[in-house]
Design a protein around this motif. Structure first.
Motif, PDB file in Angstrom:
ATOM      1  N   LEU A   5       0.849  -1.180   0.000  1.00 11.91           N
ATOM      2  CA  LEU A   5       0.000   0.000   0.000  1.00 11.91           C
ATOM      3  C   LEU A   5       0.889   1.234   0.000  1.00 11.91           C
ATOM      4  CD1 LEU A   5      -3.086   0.650   0.299  1.00 11.91           C
ATOM      5  CD2 LEU A   5      -2.555   1.132   2.685  1.00 11.91           C
ATOM      6  N   LEU A   6       0.661   2.116  -0.978  1.00 15.82           N
ATOM      7  CA  LEU A   6       1.421   3.355  -1.082  1.00 15.82           C
ATOM      8  C   LEU A   6       0.528   4.503  -0.643  1.00 15.82           C
ATOM      9  CD1 LEU A   6       2.855   2.782  -4.678  1.00 15.82           C
ATOM     10  CD2 LEU A   6       3.866   2.084  -2.519  1.00 15.82           C
ATOM     11  N   THR A   7       1.001   5.325   0.281  1.00 21.20           N
ATOM     12  CA  THR A   7       0.237   6.492   0.723  1.00 21.20           C
ATOM     13  C   THR A   7       0.942   7.744   0.210  1.00 21.20           C
ATOM     14  OG1 THR A   7       1.431   6.723   2.815  1.00 21.20           O
ATOM     15  CG2 THR A   7      -0.519   5.283   2.802  1.00 21.20           C
ATOM     16  N   PHE A   8       0.184   8.855   0.164  1.00 18.91           N
ATOM     17  CA  PHE A   8       0.719  10.083  -0.422  1.00 18.91           C
ATOM     18  C   PHE A   8       0.361  11.299   0.417  1.00 18.91           C
ATOM     19  CE2 PHE A   8       0.256   6.917  -3.642  1.00 18.91           C
ATOM     20  CZ  PHE A   8       1.485   6.973  -4.285  1.00 18.91           C
ATOM     21  N   ALA A   9       1.187  12.328   0.290  1.00 21.02           N
ATOM     22  CA  ALA A   9       0.994  13.558   1.049  1.00 21.02           C
ATOM     23  C   ALA A   9      -0.205  14.355   0.548  1.00 21.02           C
ATOM     24  CB  ALA A   9       2.256  14.420   0.988  1.00 21.02           C
ATOM     25  N   ASN A  10      -0.507  14.218  -0.755  1.00 17.51           N
ATOM     26  CA  ASN A  10      -1.641  14.963  -1.307  1.00 17.51           C
ATOM     27  C   ASN A  10      -2.224  14.240  -2.519  1.00 17.51           C
ATOM     28  OD1 ASN A  10      -0.177  15.875  -3.728  1.00 17.51           O
ATOM     29  ND2 ASN A  10       0.963  17.190  -2.320  1.00 17.51           N
ATOM     30  N   GLY A  25       3.374  -0.409 -16.446  1.00 14.16           N
ATOM     31  CA  GLY A  25       2.813  -1.756 -16.515  1.00 14.16           C
ATOM     32  C   GLY A  25       2.535  -2.389 -15.166  1.00 14.16           C
ATOM     33  N   ILE A  26       2.525  -1.570 -14.118  1.00 15.63           N
ATOM     34  CA  ILE A  26       2.241  -2.080 -12.776  1.00 15.63           C
ATOM     35  C   ILE A  26       0.740  -1.986 -12.518  1.00 15.63           C
ATOM     36  CG2 ILE A  26       2.635  -1.704 -10.304  1.00 15.63           C
ATOM     37  CD1 ILE A  26       5.434  -0.638 -11.094  1.00 15.63           C
ATOM     38  N   VAL A  27       0.156  -3.073 -12.057  1.00 11.91           N
ATOM     39  CA  VAL A  27      -1.277  -3.095 -11.761  1.00 11.91           C
ATOM     40  C   VAL A  27      -1.524  -2.263 -10.506  1.00 11.91           C
ATOM     41  CG1 VAL A  27      -3.235  -4.551 -11.151  1.00 11.91           C
ATOM     42  CG2 VAL A  27      -1.536  -5.367 -12.799  1.00 11.91           C
ATOM     43  N   VAL A  28      -2.387  -1.268 -10.624  1.00 10.72           N
ATOM     44  CA  VAL A  28      -2.653  -0.322  -9.539  1.00 10.72           C
ATOM     45  C   VAL A  28      -4.137  -0.346  -9.198  1.00 10.72           C
ATOM     46  CG1 VAL A  28      -2.552   2.105  -8.869  1.00 10.72           C
ATOM     47  CG2 VAL A  28      -0.834   1.178 -10.401  1.00 10.72           C
ATOM     48  N   ALA A  29      -4.436  -0.377  -7.896  1.00  8.07           N
ATOM     49  CA  ALA A  29      -5.825  -0.305  -7.439  1.00  8.07           C
ATOM     50  C   ALA A  29      -5.941   0.864  -6.455  1.00  8.07           C
ATOM     51  CB  ALA A  29      -6.238  -1.607  -6.772  1.00  8.07           C
ATOM     52  N   PRO A  30      -6.523   1.990  -6.913  1.00  5.57           N
ATOM     53  CA  PRO A  30      -6.741   3.105  -5.984  1.00  5.57           C
ATOM     54  C   PRO A  30      -7.776   2.704  -4.936  1.00  5.57           C
ATOM     55  CG  PRO A  30      -7.071   3.786  -8.261  1.00  5.57           C
ATOM     56  CD  PRO A  30      -6.958   2.300  -8.249  1.00  5.57           C
ATOM     57  N   MET A  31      -7.611   3.219  -3.728  1.00  2.00           N
ATOM     58  CA  MET A  31      -8.565   2.916  -2.669  1.00  2.00           C
ATOM     59  C   MET A  31      -8.508   4.016  -1.613  1.00  2.00           C
ATOM     60  SD  MET A  31      -6.629  -0.233  -0.714  1.00  2.00           S
ATOM     61  CE  MET A  31      -7.222   0.046   0.940  1.00  2.00           C
ATOM     62  N   PRO A  32      -9.539   4.118  -0.786  1.00  2.00           N
ATOM     63  CA  PRO A  32      -9.492   5.095   0.300  1.00  2.00           C
ATOM     64  C   PRO A  32      -8.426   4.710   1.321  1.00  2.00           C
ATOM     65  CG  PRO A  32     -11.713   4.207   0.026  1.00  2.00           C
ATOM     66  CD  PRO A  32     -10.800   3.397  -0.842  1.00  2.00           C
ATOM     67  N   LEU A  33      -7.835   5.709   1.930  1.00  2.00           N
ATOM     68  CA  LEU A  33      -6.836   5.471   2.969  1.00  2.00           C
ATOM     69  C   LEU A  33      -7.496   4.752   4.142  1.00  2.00           C
ATOM     70  CD1 LEU A  33      -3.882   6.132   3.889  1.00  2.00           C
ATOM     71  CD2 LEU A  33      -4.890   8.091   5.076  1.00  2.00           C
ATOM     72  N   PRO A  34      -6.946   3.619   4.586  1.00  2.52           N
ATOM     73  CA  PRO A  34      -7.515   2.929   5.744  1.00  2.52           C
ATOM     74  C   PRO A  34      -7.507   3.839   6.980  1.00  2.52           C
ATOM     75  CG  PRO A  34      -5.993   1.494   4.584  1.00  2.52           C
ATOM     76  CD  PRO A  34      -5.843   2.867   3.996  1.00  2.52           C
ATOM     77  N   VAL A  35      -8.562   3.789   7.737  1.00  2.00           N
ATOM     78  CA  VAL A  35      -8.698   4.620   8.933  1.00  2.00           C
ATOM     79  C   VAL A  35      -7.533   4.401   9.883  1.00  2.00           C
ATOM     80  CG1 VAL A  35     -10.150   5.073  10.945  1.00  2.00           C
ATOM     81  CG2 VAL A  35     -11.209   4.678   8.714  1.00  2.00           C
ATOM     82  N   GLY A  39      -3.732  10.208  10.101  1.00  2.66           N
ATOM     83  CA  GLY A  39      -2.660  11.202  10.054  1.00  2.66           C
ATOM     84  C   GLY A  39      -2.936  12.323   9.067  1.00  2.66           C
ATOM     85  N   ASN A  40      -1.872  12.939   8.595  1.00  4.35           N
ATOM     86  CA  ASN A  40      -1.967  14.072   7.671  1.00  4.35           C
ATOM     87  C   ASN A  40      -1.776  13.644   6.226  1.00  4.35           C
ATOM     88  OD1 ASN A  40      -2.360  15.908   9.753  1.00  4.35           O
ATOM     89  ND2 ASN A  40      -0.169  16.173  10.066  1.00  4.35           N
ATOM     90  N   LEU A  41      -2.206  12.449   5.905  1.00  6.16           N
ATOM     91  CA  LEU A  41      -2.025  11.931   4.556  1.00  6.16           C
ATOM     92  C   LEU A  41      -3.240  12.215   3.688  1.00  6.16           C
ATOM     93  CD1 LEU A  41      -0.533   8.468   5.537  1.00  6.16           C
ATOM     94  CD2 LEU A  41       0.716  10.445   4.671  1.00  6.16           C
ATOM     95  N   CYS A  42      -3.031  12.108   2.393  1.00  2.00           N
ATOM     96  CA  CYS A  42      -4.114  12.208   1.424  1.00  2.00           C
ATOM     97  C   CYS A  42      -5.087  11.049   1.671  1.00  2.00           C
ATOM     98  CB  CYS A  42      -3.499  12.105   0.027  1.00  2.00           C
ATOM     99  SG  CYS A  42      -4.661  11.820  -1.297  1.00  2.00           S
ATOM    100  N   GLY A  43      -6.339  11.226   1.351  1.00  2.96           N
ATOM    101  CA  GLY A  43      -7.339  10.192   1.550  1.00  2.96           C
ATOM    102  C   GLY A  43      -7.327   9.099   0.496  1.00  2.96           C
TER     103      GLY A  43
END
Length: 87
Positions: A5-10, A25-35, A39-43
């Motif tokens: 899981l990759l999280t981001f600042a914004n 070519g990397i399979v990516v699945a966007p999802m809401p940030l787990p509760v 913190g101060n991370l992007c959702g």
């Protein structure tokens, strides 16, 4: 299959990261940030195959869209745990 899981600042970084990883070519699945991670991370966060984590982080750093944090997703009897990833 294990996932990371990759999280981001914004949101800008999250959207740019999705585009960069898909182009690689990397399979990516966007999802809401787990509760649990809050913190101060992007959702928005991105789930990717764990085997692609090193390449994904390298590509994102080169594209000026580095993840704030990277976690390994561990399935447990009680749900999911997010363990900080170490390269």
């Amino acid at each position: 299959m294990q996932k990371s899981l990759l999280t981001f600042a914004n949101t800008h970084f999250a959207i740019k990261a999705e585009t960069v990883l898909e182009a690689a070519g990397i399979v990516v699945a966007p999802m809401p940030l787990p509760v649990k991670l809050g913190g101060n991370l992007c959702g928005i966060c991105l789930r990717i195959p764990a085997a692609e984590t090193v390449v994904a982080v390298e590509r994102l750093e080169a594209a000026a869209a580095p993840p704030a944090d990277v976690y390994q997703i561990v399935e447990t009897a009680g749900g999911k745990e997010y363990v900080p990833w170490t390269s």
